[in-house]
Design a protein around this motif. Structure first.
Motif, PDB file in Angstrom:
ATOM      1  N   ASP A 111      48.082  46.170  15.377  1.00  0.00           N
ATOM      2  CA  ASP A 111      49.580  45.892  14.347  1.00  0.00           C
ATOM      3  C   ASP A 111      50.107  44.354  14.103  1.00  0.00           C
ATOM      4  O   ASP A 111      50.134  43.974  15.863  1.00  0.00           O
ATOM      5  CB  ASP A 111      50.727  46.640  15.125  1.00  0.00           C
ATOM      6  N   GLU A 112      50.713  43.555  13.398  1.00  0.00           N
ATOM      7  CA  GLU A 112      50.671  42.162  13.520  1.00  0.00           C
ATOM      8  C   GLU A 112      51.811  42.240  14.935  1.00  0.00           C
ATOM      9  O   GLU A 112      52.575  43.011  15.138  1.00  0.00           O
ATOM     10  CB  GLU A 112      51.563  41.637  12.502  1.00  0.00           C
ATOM     11  N   LYS A 113      51.624  40.834  15.523  1.00  0.00           N
ATOM     12  CA  LYS A 113      51.602  40.010  16.673  1.00  0.00           C
ATOM     13  C   LYS A 113      52.314  41.714  18.268  1.00  0.00           C
ATOM     14  O   LYS A 113      52.700  41.477  18.964  1.00  0.00           O
ATOM     15  CB  LYS A 113      53.264  40.591  17.111  1.00  0.00           C
ATOM     16  N   ARG A 114      50.552  43.145  17.748  1.00  0.00           N
ATOM     17  CA  ARG A 114      50.932  43.522  19.060  1.00  0.00           C
ATOM     18  C   ARG A 114      49.629  43.778  19.861  1.00  0.00           C
ATOM     19  O   ARG A 114      48.276  43.658  18.793  1.00  0.00           O
ATOM     20  CB  ARG A 114      51.540  45.023  18.243  1.00  0.00           C
ATOM     21  N   PRO A 115      49.557  44.208  20.823  1.00  0.00           N
ATOM     22  CA  PRO A 115      47.760  43.963  21.496  1.00  0.00           C
ATOM     23  C   PRO A 115      47.007  44.762  20.797  1.00  0.00           C
ATOM     24  O   PRO A 115      47.910  46.088  20.179  1.00  0.00           O
ATOM     25  CB  PRO A 115      48.248  44.705  22.596  1.00  0.00           C
ATOM     26  N   GLU A 116      45.803  44.443  20.358  1.00  0.00           N
ATOM     27  CA  GLU A 116      44.917  44.920  20.042  1.00  0.00           C
ATOM     28  C   GLU A 116      44.942  46.982  21.131  1.00  0.00           C
ATOM     29  O   GLU A 116      45.514  46.428  21.724  1.00  0.00           O
ATOM     30  CB  GLU A 116      43.750  44.684  21.027  1.00  0.00           C
ATOM     31  N   HIS A 117      44.593  47.785  19.861  1.00  0.00           N
ATOM     32  CA  HIS A 117      44.622  49.218  20.634  1.00  0.00           C
ATOM     33  C   HIS A 117      43.944  50.539  20.141  1.00  0.00           C
ATOM     34  O   HIS A 117      43.431  49.835  18.664  1.00  0.00           O
ATOM     35  CB  HIS A 117      46.331  49.875  20.644  1.00  0.00           C
ATOM     36  N   THR A 118      43.146  51.191  20.546  1.00  0.00           N
ATOM     37  CA  THR A 118      42.495  52.167  20.519  1.00  0.00           C
ATOM     38  C   THR A 118      43.389  53.235  20.028  1.00  0.00           C
ATOM     39  O   THR A 118      43.564  54.129  20.892  1.00  0.00           O
ATOM     40  CB  THR A 118      41.784  52.336  21.450  1.00  0.00           C
ATOM     41  N   VAL A 119      43.086  53.866  18.742  1.00  0.00           N
ATOM     42  CA  VAL A 119      43.442  55.459  18.323  1.00  0.00           C
ATOM     43  C   VAL A 119      42.662  56.651  18.760  1.00  0.00           C
ATOM     44  O   VAL A 119      41.293  55.989  17.737  1.00  0.00           O
ATOM     45  CB  VAL A 119      43.518  55.305  17.027  1.00  0.00           C
ATOM     46  N   TYR A 120      42.512  57.056  18.964  1.00  0.00           N
ATOM     47  CA  TYR A 120      40.882  58.335  18.892  1.00  0.00           C
ATOM     48  C   TYR A 120      42.557  59.677  18.440  1.00  0.00           C
ATOM     49  O   TYR A 120      43.367  59.632  18.196  1.00  0.00           O
ATOM     50  CB  TYR A 120      41.938  58.994  20.742  1.00  0.00           C
ATOM     51  N   ALA A 121      40.817  60.002  18.363  1.00  0.00           N
ATOM     52  CA  ALA A 121      41.622  61.423  17.337  1.00  0.00           C
ATOM     53  C   ALA A 121      40.732  63.185  17.809  1.00  0.00           C
ATOM     54  O   ALA A 121      39.592  62.770  18.618  1.00  0.00           O
ATOM     55  CB  ALA A 121      40.617  61.656  16.213  1.00  0.00           C
ATOM     56  N   ILE A 122      40.926  63.921  17.820  1.00  0.00           N
ATOM     57  CA  ILE A 122      40.440  65.702  18.349  1.00  0.00           C
ATOM     58  C   ILE A 122      39.554  65.361  17.245  1.00  0.00           C
ATOM     59  O   ILE A 122      39.500  65.640  15.536  1.00  0.00           O
ATOM     60  CB  ILE A 122      41.200  66.206  18.471  1.00  0.00           C
ATOM     61  N   THR A 123      38.354  66.076  18.187  1.00  0.00           N
ATOM     62  CA  THR A 123      37.122  66.370  17.623  1.00  0.00           C
ATOM     63  C   THR A 123      37.827  68.262  17.154  1.00  0.00           C
ATOM     64  O   THR A 123      38.788  68.857  17.173  1.00  0.00           O
ATOM     65  CB  THR A 123      35.952  66.735  18.368  1.00  0.00           C
ATOM     66  N   GLU A 124      36.546  69.133  16.370  1.00  0.00           N
ATOM     67  CA  GLU A 124      36.224  70.549  16.606  1.00  0.00           C
ATOM     68  C   GLU A 124      36.310  70.775  18.429  1.00  0.00           C
ATOM     69  O   GLU A 124      37.423  71.764  18.023  1.00  0.00           O
ATOM     70  CB  GLU A 124      35.226  71.087  16.222  1.00  0.00           C
TER      71      GLU A 124
END
Lengths: 206, 206
Positions: free
Chosen positions: A69-82
DNA sequence: AGTATACTAGTCATAAAATAACTATGCAAG
DNA sequence: CTTGCATAGTTATTTTATGACTAGTATACT
Protein backbone atom coordinates in the motif's frame (compact mmCIF):
# COMPACT_ATOMS: atom_id res chain seq x y z
CA UNK A 1 5.42 -36.80 6.11
CA UNK A 2 4.55 -36.25 9.72
CA UNK A 3 1.37 -34.34 10.55
CA UNK A 4 1.92 -30.62 11.26
CA UNK A 5 2.18 -29.70 14.93
CA UNK A 6 -0.79 -28.11 16.61
CA UNK A 7 -0.42 -24.84 18.49
CA UNK A 8 -2.73 -22.00 19.49
CA UNK A 9 -0.94 -19.53 17.22
CA UNK A 10 -0.99 -21.92 14.28
CA UNK A 11 -4.72 -22.46 14.80
CA UNK A 12 -5.29 -18.71 14.95
CA UNK A 13 -3.38 -18.18 11.70
CA UNK A 14 -5.33 -20.87 9.88
CA UNK A 15 -8.73 -19.69 11.07
CA UNK A 16 -8.04 -16.06 10.23
CA UNK A 17 -6.89 -17.07 6.75
CA UNK A 18 -10.08 -19.11 6.40
CA UNK A 19 -11.91 -15.78 6.67
CA UNK A 20 -9.73 -13.91 4.18
CA UNK A 21 -6.15 -13.73 2.90
CA UNK A 22 -4.02 -11.27 4.85
CA UNK A 23 -0.49 -10.45 6.01
CA UNK A 24 1.01 -11.39 9.41
CA UNK A 25 0.92 -7.97 10.98
CA UNK A 26 -2.74 -7.64 10.06
CA UNK A 27 -3.46 -10.91 11.90
CA UNK A 28 -1.79 -9.55 14.98
CA UNK A 29 -3.91 -6.42 14.93
CA UNK A 30 -7.12 -8.31 14.20
CA UNK A 31 -6.49 -10.58 17.16
CA UNK A 32 -6.04 -7.56 19.39
CA UNK A 33 -9.01 -5.66 17.98
CA UNK A 34 -11.29 -8.61 18.59
CA UNK A 35 -9.95 -9.07 22.10
CA UNK A 36 -8.65 -12.54 21.25
CA UNK A 37 -5.26 -11.54 22.63
CA UNK A 38 -6.55 -12.81 25.96
CA UNK A 39 -6.30 -16.37 24.65
CA UNK A 40 -3.75 -16.07 21.84
CA UNK A 41 -0.30 -14.76 22.70
CA UNK A 42 0.70 -12.15 20.11
CA UNK A 43 2.71 -9.83 22.32
CA UNK A 44 5.85 -11.14 20.66
CA UNK A 45 5.51 -10.84 16.90
CA UNK A 46 8.45 -13.13 16.17
CA UNK A 47 6.51 -16.24 17.21
CA UNK A 48 3.75 -15.33 14.81
CA UNK A 49 6.15 -14.87 11.89
CA UNK A 50 7.98 -18.10 12.70
CA UNK A 51 4.77 -20.05 12.90
CA UNK A 52 3.63 -18.62 9.59
CA UNK A 53 6.89 -19.67 7.96
CA UNK A 54 6.43 -23.17 9.30
CA UNK A 55 2.84 -23.39 8.07
CA UNK A 56 4.03 -22.28 4.64
CA UNK A 57 6.75 -24.97 4.62
CA UNK A 58 4.11 -27.52 5.55
CA UNK A 59 1.84 -26.37 2.76
CA UNK A 60 -1.06 -25.32 4.99
CA UNK A 61 -0.85 -21.74 3.79
CA UNK A 62 0.70 -20.09 0.74
CA UNK A 63 2.18 -16.66 0.08
CA UNK A 64 -0.23 -15.05 -2.34
CA UNK A 65 1.67 -11.92 -3.25
CA UNK A 66 3.97 -9.31 -1.86
CA UNK A 67 2.06 -6.08 -1.86
CA UNK A 68 2.68 -2.50 -0.94
CA UNK A 69 0.00 0.00 0.00
CA UNK A 70 1.39 3.41 -0.77
CA UNK A 71 3.60 4.80 1.93
CA UNK A 72 3.40 1.56 3.89
CA UNK A 73 6.09 -1.09 4.28
CA UNK A 74 6.05 -4.00 1.90
CA UNK A 75 4.14 -6.99 3.18
CA UNK A 76 3.42 -10.57 2.19
CA UNK A 77 -0.19 -11.67 1.96
CA UNK A 78 -0.88 -15.30 2.78
CA UNK A 79 -3.86 -17.45 1.84
CA UNK A 80 -5.08 -20.77 3.20
CA UNK A 81 -4.73 -23.93 1.13
CA UNK A 82 -7.15 -26.85 0.89
CA UNK A 83 -4.98 -28.92 3.23
CA UNK A 84 -4.78 -25.97 5.58
CA UNK A 85 -8.53 -25.65 5.79
CA UNK A 86 -8.92 -29.38 6.44
CA UNK A 87 -6.25 -29.32 9.15
CA UNK A 88 -7.85 -26.32 10.85
CA UNK A 89 -11.16 -28.16 11.10
CA UNK A 90 -9.45 -31.31 12.33
CA UNK A 91 -7.54 -29.36 15.01
CA UNK A 92 -10.70 -27.62 16.18
CA UNK A 93 -12.50 -30.95 16.56
CA UNK A 94 -9.64 -32.51 18.48
CA UNK A 95 -9.08 -29.57 20.81
CA UNK A 96 -12.77 -29.24 21.59
CA UNK A 97 -13.43 -32.94 22.09
CA UNK A 98 -10.38 -34.15 24.00
CA UNK A 99 -8.98 -32.33 27.03
CA UNK A 100 -5.18 -32.36 27.32
CA UNK A 101 -3.02 -31.58 30.31
CA UNK A 102 -0.84 -28.53 29.69
CA UNK A 103 0.97 -28.35 33.04
CA UNK A 104 0.53 -24.73 34.13
CA UNK A 105 2.76 -23.23 36.81
CA UNK A 106 0.27 -22.69 39.60
CA UNK A 107 -0.71 -26.31 40.34
CA UNK A 108 2.97 -27.23 40.03
CA UNK A 109 3.83 -24.71 42.73
CA UNK A 110 0.92 -25.92 44.86
CA UNK A 111 2.48 -29.34 44.91
CA UNK A 112 5.66 -27.91 46.45
CA UNK A 113 4.06 -25.75 49.14
CA UNK A 114 6.09 -27.28 52.01
CA UNK A 115 9.12 -25.39 50.65
CA UNK A 116 7.66 -22.24 52.22
CA UNK A 117 6.34 -21.73 55.73
CA UNK A 118 2.55 -21.77 56.20
CA UNK A 119 2.37 -18.05 56.93
CA UNK A 120 4.53 -17.25 53.93
CA UNK A 121 2.14 -19.23 51.74
CA UNK A 122 -0.75 -17.45 53.41
CA UNK A 123 0.67 -14.05 52.45
CA UNK A 124 1.33 -15.07 48.84
CA UNK A 125 -2.12 -16.57 48.37
CA UNK A 126 -3.77 -13.50 49.84
CA UNK A 127 -1.94 -11.46 47.22
CA UNK A 128 -3.12 -13.88 44.53
CA UNK A 129 -6.72 -13.62 45.66
CA UNK A 130 -6.50 -9.87 45.36
CA UNK A 131 -4.98 -10.12 41.88
CA UNK A 132 -7.67 -12.53 40.70
CA UNK A 133 -10.39 -10.19 41.99
CA UNK A 134 -8.88 -7.38 39.95
CA UNK A 135 -8.65 -9.66 36.93
CA UNK A 136 -12.32 -10.64 37.28
CA UNK A 137 -13.31 -6.99 37.47
CA UNK A 138 -11.35 -6.36 34.31
CA UNK A 139 -13.14 -9.21 32.55
CA UNK A 140 -16.54 -7.99 33.71
CA UNK A 141 -15.71 -4.50 32.58
CA UNK A 142 -14.75 -5.88 29.16
CA UNK A 143 -17.98 -7.86 28.90
CA UNK A 144 -19.99 -4.77 29.83
CA UNK A 145 -18.24 -2.70 27.18
CA UNK A 146 -19.03 -5.40 24.62
CA UNK A 147 -22.72 -5.66 25.43
CA UNK A 148 -23.59 -5.12 21.77
CA UNK A 149 -21.35 -7.96 20.55
CA UNK A 150 -23.10 -11.32 19.98
CA UNK A 151 -22.41 -13.86 22.71
CA UNK A 152 -20.77 -16.24 20.22
CA UNK A 153 -17.76 -13.93 20.12
CA UNK A 154 -17.50 -13.60 23.89
CA UNK A 155 -17.61 -17.27 24.85
CA UNK A 156 -13.91 -17.52 25.63
CA UNK A 157 -14.29 -14.63 28.07
CA UNK A 158 -17.20 -16.40 29.71
CA UNK A 159 -15.00 -19.45 30.05
CA UNK A 160 -12.05 -17.53 31.49
CA UNK A 161 -14.39 -15.85 33.92
CA UNK A 162 -15.73 -19.18 35.14
CA UNK A 163 -12.27 -20.66 35.62
CA UNK A 164 -10.94 -17.56 37.39
CA UNK A 165 -13.94 -17.53 39.68
CA UNK A 166 -13.25 -21.12 40.67
CA UNK A 167 -9.59 -20.42 41.25
CA UNK A 168 -10.51 -17.49 43.45
CA UNK A 169 -12.86 -19.52 45.60
CA UNK A 170 -10.35 -22.34 45.92
CA UNK A 171 -7.61 -19.91 46.92
CA UNK A 172 -9.76 -18.12 49.51
CA UNK A 173 -10.79 -21.52 50.83
CA UNK A 174 -7.16 -22.51 51.36
CA UNK A 175 -6.38 -19.06 52.79
CA UNK A 176 -9.10 -19.61 55.38
CA UNK A 177 -7.72 -23.03 56.26
CA UNK A 178 -4.24 -21.58 56.65
CA UNK A 179 -5.46 -18.73 58.81
CA UNK A 180 -7.47 -20.98 61.07
CA UNK A 181 -4.66 -23.53 61.31
CA UNK A 182 -6.77 -26.32 59.83
CA UNK A 183 -4.02 -26.58 57.24
CA UNK A 184 -0.48 -26.28 58.51
CA UNK A 185 2.95 -27.93 58.70
CA UNK A 186 6.36 -27.57 60.28
CA UNK A 187 9.89 -28.79 59.69
CA UNK A 188 9.53 -31.37 62.43
CA UNK A 189 6.22 -32.69 61.14
CA UNK A 190 7.57 -32.94 57.59
CA UNK A 191 10.59 -34.93 58.76
CA UNK A 192 8.30 -37.28 60.62
CA UNK A 193 6.16 -37.85 57.51
CA UNK A 194 9.25 -38.40 55.39
CA UNK A 195 10.50 -41.03 57.81
CA UNK A 196 7.10 -42.74 57.80
CA UNK A 197 6.99 -42.95 54.01
CA UNK A 198 10.57 -44.13 53.82
CA UNK A 199 9.71 -47.13 56.02
CA UNK A 200 6.42 -48.00 54.32
CA UNK A 201 6.69 -49.44 50.82
CA UNK A 202 5.03 -46.51 49.00
CA UNK A 203 1.52 -48.00 49.05
CA UNK A 204 0.13 -46.31 45.94
CA UNK A 205 0.97 -48.25 42.83
CA UNK A 206 -0.68 -49.80 39.79
CA UNK B 1 23.89 -11.99 34.33
CA UNK B 2 20.25 -12.38 33.58
CA UNK B 3 18.06 -14.12 36.14
CA UNK B 4 17.49 -17.84 35.46
CA UNK B 5 14.26 -18.66 33.64
CA UNK B 6 11.37 -20.07 35.61
CA UNK B 7 9.71 -23.29 34.54
CA UNK B 8 7.67 -26.01 36.25
CA UNK B 9 10.38 -28.62 35.69
CA UNK B 10 13.11 -26.32 36.97
CA UNK B 11 11.04 -25.60 40.08
CA UNK B 12 10.50 -29.32 40.61
CA UNK B 13 14.22 -30.03 40.31
CA UNK B 14 15.13 -27.32 42.80
CA UNK B 15 12.53 -28.32 45.38
CA UNK B 16 13.43 -32.00 45.21
CA UNK B 17 17.09 -31.16 45.66
CA UNK B 18 16.13 -28.99 48.65
CA UNK B 19 14.94 -32.23 50.24
CA UNK B 20 18.03 -34.27 49.40
CA UNK B 21 20.74 -34.65 46.76
CA UNK B 22 19.78 -37.13 44.04
CA UNK B 23 20.24 -38.07 40.38
CA UNK B 24 17.88 -37.07 37.53
CA UNK B 25 16.25 -40.42 37.00
CA UNK B 26 15.49 -40.63 40.73
CA UNK B 27 13.68 -37.27 40.48
CA UNK B 28 11.56 -38.59 37.66
CA UNK B 29 10.52 -41.64 39.66
CA UNK B 30 9.90 -39.65 42.85
CA UNK B 31 7.61 -37.31 40.93
CA UNK B 32 5.65 -40.27 39.60
CA UNK B 33 5.55 -42.10 42.93
CA UNK B 34 4.14 -39.03 44.65
CA UNK B 35 1.60 -38.51 41.90
CA UNK B 36 3.10 -35.14 41.03
CA UNK B 37 3.29 -36.22 37.40
CA UNK B 38 -0.21 -34.80 37.09
CA UNK B 39 1.23 -31.30 37.34
CA UNK B 40 4.87 -31.80 36.28
CA UNK B 41 5.53 -33.21 32.84
CA UNK B 42 8.17 -35.93 33.14
CA UNK B 43 6.97 -38.25 30.40
CA UNK B 44 9.88 -37.08 28.26
CA UNK B 45 13.08 -37.52 30.21
CA UNK B 46 15.14 -35.38 27.83
CA UNK B 47 13.51 -32.17 29.05
CA UNK B 48 14.42 -33.06 32.61
CA UNK B 49 18.06 -33.72 31.75
CA UNK B 50 18.31 -30.56 29.67
CA UNK B 51 16.78 -28.45 32.42
CA UNK B 52 19.20 -29.94 34.92
CA UNK B 53 22.13 -29.07 32.68
CA UNK B 54 20.90 -25.50 32.43
CA UNK B 55 20.45 -25.19 36.19
CA UNK B 56 23.99 -26.46 36.66
CA UNK B 57 25.33 -23.88 34.17
CA UNK B 58 23.45 -21.20 36.06
CA UNK B 59 24.92 -22.34 39.35
CA UNK B 60 21.60 -23.20 41.00
CA UNK B 61 22.60 -26.83 41.42
CA UNK B 62 25.95 -28.65 41.39
CA UNK B 63 27.02 -32.15 40.42
CA UNK B 64 28.09 -33.77 43.67
CA UNK B 65 29.57 -37.02 42.42
CA UNK B 66 29.18 -39.67 39.80
CA UNK B 67 28.18 -42.83 41.58
CA UNK B 68 27.43 -46.40 40.69
CA UNK B 69 25.31 -48.77 42.75
CA UNK B 70 26.43 -52.25 41.90
CA UNK B 71 24.86 -53.66 38.77
CA UNK B 72 23.18 -50.32 38.01
CA UNK B 73 24.17 -47.78 35.37
CA UNK B 74 26.41 -44.93 36.37
CA UNK B 75 24.60 -41.82 37.49
CA UNK B 76 25.36 -38.25 38.50
CA UNK B 77 24.07 -37.00 41.84
CA UNK B 78 23.21 -33.30 42.03
CA UNK B 79 22.87 -31.07 45.07
CA UNK B 80 21.25 -27.65 45.50
CA UNK B 81 23.41 -24.56 46.03
CA UNK B 82 22.70 -21.57 48.24
CA UNK B 83 21.63 -19.51 45.22
CA UNK B 84 19.47 -22.39 44.06
CA UNK B 85 17.64 -22.54 47.35
CA UNK B 86 17.04 -18.79 47.33
CA UNK B 87 15.76 -18.86 43.74
CA UNK B 88 13.41 -21.74 44.50
CA UNK B 89 11.82 -19.76 47.34
CA UNK B 90 11.60 -16.64 45.18
CA UNK B 91 9.94 -18.58 42.33
CA UNK B 92 7.44 -20.14 44.71
CA UNK B 93 6.46 -16.75 46.09
CA UNK B 94 6.05 -15.25 42.63
CA UNK B 95 4.06 -18.12 41.19
CA UNK B 96 1.73 -18.28 44.18
CA UNK B 97 1.16 -14.55 44.46
CA UNK B 98 0.82 -13.41 40.84
CA UNK B 99 -1.39 -15.20 38.30
CA UNK B 100 0.00 -15.32 34.76
CA UNK B 101 -1.78 -16.11 31.55
CA UNK B 102 -0.41 -19.27 29.93
CA UNK B 103 -2.65 -19.44 26.85
CA UNK B 104 -3.99 -22.99 26.87
CA UNK B 105 -5.49 -24.54 23.74
CA UNK B 106 -9.11 -24.88 24.77
CA UNK B 107 -10.03 -21.21 25.24
CA UNK B 108 -8.13 -20.47 22.03
CA UNK B 109 -10.29 -22.95 20.15
CA UNK B 110 -13.41 -21.56 21.82
CA UNK B 111 -12.65 -18.21 20.27
CA UNK B 112 -12.71 -19.75 16.78
CA UNK B 113 -15.91 -21.76 17.12
CA UNK B 114 -17.54 -20.24 13.99
CA UNK B 115 -15.10 -22.30 11.92
CA UNK B 116 -17.28 -25.34 12.64
CA UNK B 117 -21.02 -25.71 12.30
CA UNK B 118 -23.09 -25.48 15.50
CA UNK B 119 -23.98 -29.17 15.45
CA UNK B 120 -20.37 -30.15 14.84
CA UNK B 121 -19.37 -28.11 17.89
CA UNK B 122 -22.20 -29.73 19.82
CA UNK B 123 -20.86 -33.22 19.06
CA UNK B 124 -17.28 -32.31 20.00
CA UNK B 125 -18.30 -30.67 23.26
CA UNK B 126 -20.47 -33.63 24.21
CA UNK B 127 -17.39 -35.81 23.75
CA UNK B 128 -15.39 -33.40 25.91
CA UNK B 129 -17.98 -33.46 28.67
CA UNK B 130 -17.78 -37.24 28.71
CA UNK B 131 -13.98 -37.15 28.85
CA UNK B 132 -13.99 -34.66 31.72
CA UNK B 133 -16.42 -36.84 33.66
CA UNK B 134 -14.07 -39.77 33.25
CA UNK B 135 -11.15 -37.58 34.30
CA UNK B 136 -13.02 -36.44 37.42
CA UNK B 137 -13.76 -40.04 38.34
CA UNK B 138 -10.09 -40.85 37.95
CA UNK B 139 -9.17 -37.97 40.26
CA UNK B 140 -11.74 -39.00 42.84
CA UNK B 141 -10.53 -42.57 42.68
CA UNK B 142 -6.98 -41.32 43.26
CA UNK B 143 -8.04 -39.21 46.23
CA UNK B 144 -9.90 -42.17 47.72
CA UNK B 145 -6.84 -44.39 47.35
CA UNK B 146 -4.77 -41.73 49.08
CA UNK B 147 -7.10 -41.30 52.04
CA UNK B 148 -4.20 -41.91 54.44
CA UNK B 149 -2.01 -39.21 52.87
CA UNK B 150 -2.11 -35.79 54.63
CA UNK B 151 -4.13 -33.20 52.75
CA UNK B 152 -1.09 -30.96 52.29
CA UNK B 153 0.19 -33.41 49.69
CA UNK B 154 -3.09 -33.63 47.81
CA UNK B 155 -3.83 -29.94 47.41
CA UNK B 156 -2.92 -29.82 43.72
CA UNK B 157 -5.41 -32.63 43.08
CA UNK B 158 -8.06 -30.68 44.97
CA UNK B 159 -7.28 -27.72 42.74
CA UNK B 160 -7.37 -29.71 39.51
CA UNK B 161 -10.64 -31.24 40.62
CA UNK B 162 -12.18 -27.83 41.21
CA UNK B 163 -11.05 -26.48 37.84
CA UNK B 164 -12.19 -29.57 35.95
CA UNK B 165 -15.56 -29.42 37.65
CA UNK B 166 -16.00 -25.84 36.52
CA UNK B 167 -14.98 -26.66 32.98
CA UNK B 168 -17.48 -29.51 32.93
CA UNK B 169 -20.34 -27.34 34.05
CA UNK B 170 -19.42 -24.60 31.58
CA UNK B 171 -19.23 -27.12 28.74
CA UNK B 172 -22.56 -28.75 29.60
CA UNK B 173 -24.06 -25.27 29.88
CA UNK B 174 -22.92 -24.44 26.34
CA UNK B 175 -24.02 -27.87 25.09
CA UNK B 176 -27.50 -27.15 26.41
CA UNK B 177 -27.56 -23.77 24.68
CA UNK B 178 -26.46 -25.36 21.43
CA UNK B 179 -29.05 -28.11 21.67
CA UNK B 180 -31.86 -25.70 22.41
CA UNK B 181 -30.73 -23.27 19.72
CA UNK B 182 -30.21 -20.42 22.18
CA UNK B 183 -26.67 -20.35 20.82
CA UNK B 184 -26.29 -20.79 17.08
CA UNK B 185 -24.91 -19.29 13.87
CA UNK B 186 -24.85 -19.76 10.13
CA UNK B 187 -22.74 -18.73 7.17
CA UNK B 188 -25.25 -16.07 6.23
CA UNK B 189 -25.47 -14.62 9.73
CA UNK B 190 -21.68 -14.54 10.06
CA UNK B 191 -21.34 -12.68 6.76
CA UNK B 192 -23.90 -10.17 7.93
CA UNK B 193 -22.03 -9.57 11.19
CA UNK B 194 -18.75 -9.22 9.34
CA UNK B 195 -20.27 -6.58 7.07
CA UNK B 196 -21.67 -4.72 10.07
CA UNK B 197 -18.31 -4.62 11.85
CA UNK B 198 -16.53 -3.61 8.67
CA UNK B 199 -18.75 -0.52 8.40
CA UNK B 200 -18.62 0.45 12.09
CA UNK B 201 -15.29 1.81 13.31
CA UNK B 202 -14.47 -1.11 15.69
CA UNK B 203 -16.06 0.52 18.75
CA UNK B 204 -13.96 -1.24 21.42
CA UNK B 205 -10.93 0.81 22.30
CA UNK B 206 -9.64 2.71 25.30
C1' DA C 1 17.19 -72.94 27.60
C1' DG C 2 15.81 -69.24 24.86
C1' DT C 3 13.02 -65.15 23.98
C1' DA C 4 10.37 -61.16 25.05
C1' DT C 5 9.54 -57.49 27.96
C1' DA C 6 10.32 -53.98 31.35
C1' DC C 7 13.30 -51.24 34.32
C1' DT C 8 17.41 -48.39 35.12
C1' DA C 9 20.17 -44.37 33.52
C1' DG C 10 21.26 -41.59 30.17
C1' DT C 11 22.41 -39.42 25.26
C1' DC C 12 21.57 -37.27 20.66
C1' DA C 13 19.34 -34.73 17.09
C1' DT C 14 15.76 -32.07 15.41
C1' DA C 15 12.22 -28.90 15.63
C1' DA C 16 9.41 -25.57 17.68
C1' DA C 17 8.62 -21.67 20.64
C1' DA C 18 9.84 -17.71 23.65
C1' DT C 19 12.32 -13.63 23.96
C1' DA C 20 14.94 -9.58 23.04
C1' DA C 21 16.91 -6.64 20.04
C1' DC C 22 17.22 -4.52 15.69
C1' DT C 23 15.88 -2.15 10.80
C1' DA C 24 13.32 1.25 8.28
C1' DT C 25 9.75 4.37 7.05
C1' DG C 26 5.93 7.74 7.82
C1' DC C 27 3.38 10.76 10.63
C1' DA C 28 2.04 13.76 14.30
C1' DA C 29 2.83 16.42 18.58
C1' DG C 30 5.52 19.39 21.00
C1' DC D 1 13.99 19.46 15.41
C1' DT D 2 13.30 15.53 17.85
C1' DT D 3 10.59 12.46 20.41
C1' DG D 4 7.32 9.01 20.22
C1' DC D 5 4.20 5.92 17.98
C1' DA D 6 2.34 2.95 14.18
C1' DT D 7 3.47 -0.06 10.33
C1' DA D 8 5.86 -4.34 8.69
C1' DG D 9 9.25 -7.20 9.25
C1' DT D 10 14.10 -9.72 10.40
C1' DT D 11 17.78 -11.84 13.18
C1' DA D 12 19.90 -14.31 16.85
C1' DT D 13 19.83 -16.80 21.09
C1' DT D 14 17.94 -19.72 24.45
C1' DT D 15 14.67 -23.09 26.05
C1' DT D 16 11.64 -26.73 25.59
C1' DA D 17 9.40 -30.62 23.29
C1' DT D 18 9.74 -34.84 21.02
C1' DG D 19 11.36 -39.11 19.22
C1' DA D 20 14.80 -42.25 18.63
C1' DC D 21 18.67 -44.53 20.35
C1' DT D 22 22.28 -47.21 23.66
C1' DA D 23 23.22 -50.71 26.97
C1' DG D 24 23.01 -53.52 30.84
C1' DT D 25 19.99 -56.04 34.30
C1' DA D 26 15.98 -58.40 35.96
C1' DT D 27 11.80 -60.84 35.31
C1' DA D 28 8.42 -63.57 33.03
C1' DC D 29 6.80 -66.57 29.65
C1' DT D 30 7.09 -70.86 26.85
Amino acid sequence: MKPPKRSPIALAVLTMLCEAPMHPYRMQRLIKERGKDEVINVTQRASLYQTIQRLEREGLIAAQRTARDEKRPEHTVYAITETGRAIAVEWMRQILSTPTNEYPEFPAAISFLPLLSPDDVLRQLEARAKAIKAELERIDEGLKQAAAVPRLFLLEMEYLRAVQTTELSWVTFVVDDLRSGRLTWSEAWLRQIAAQFASEPASSSE
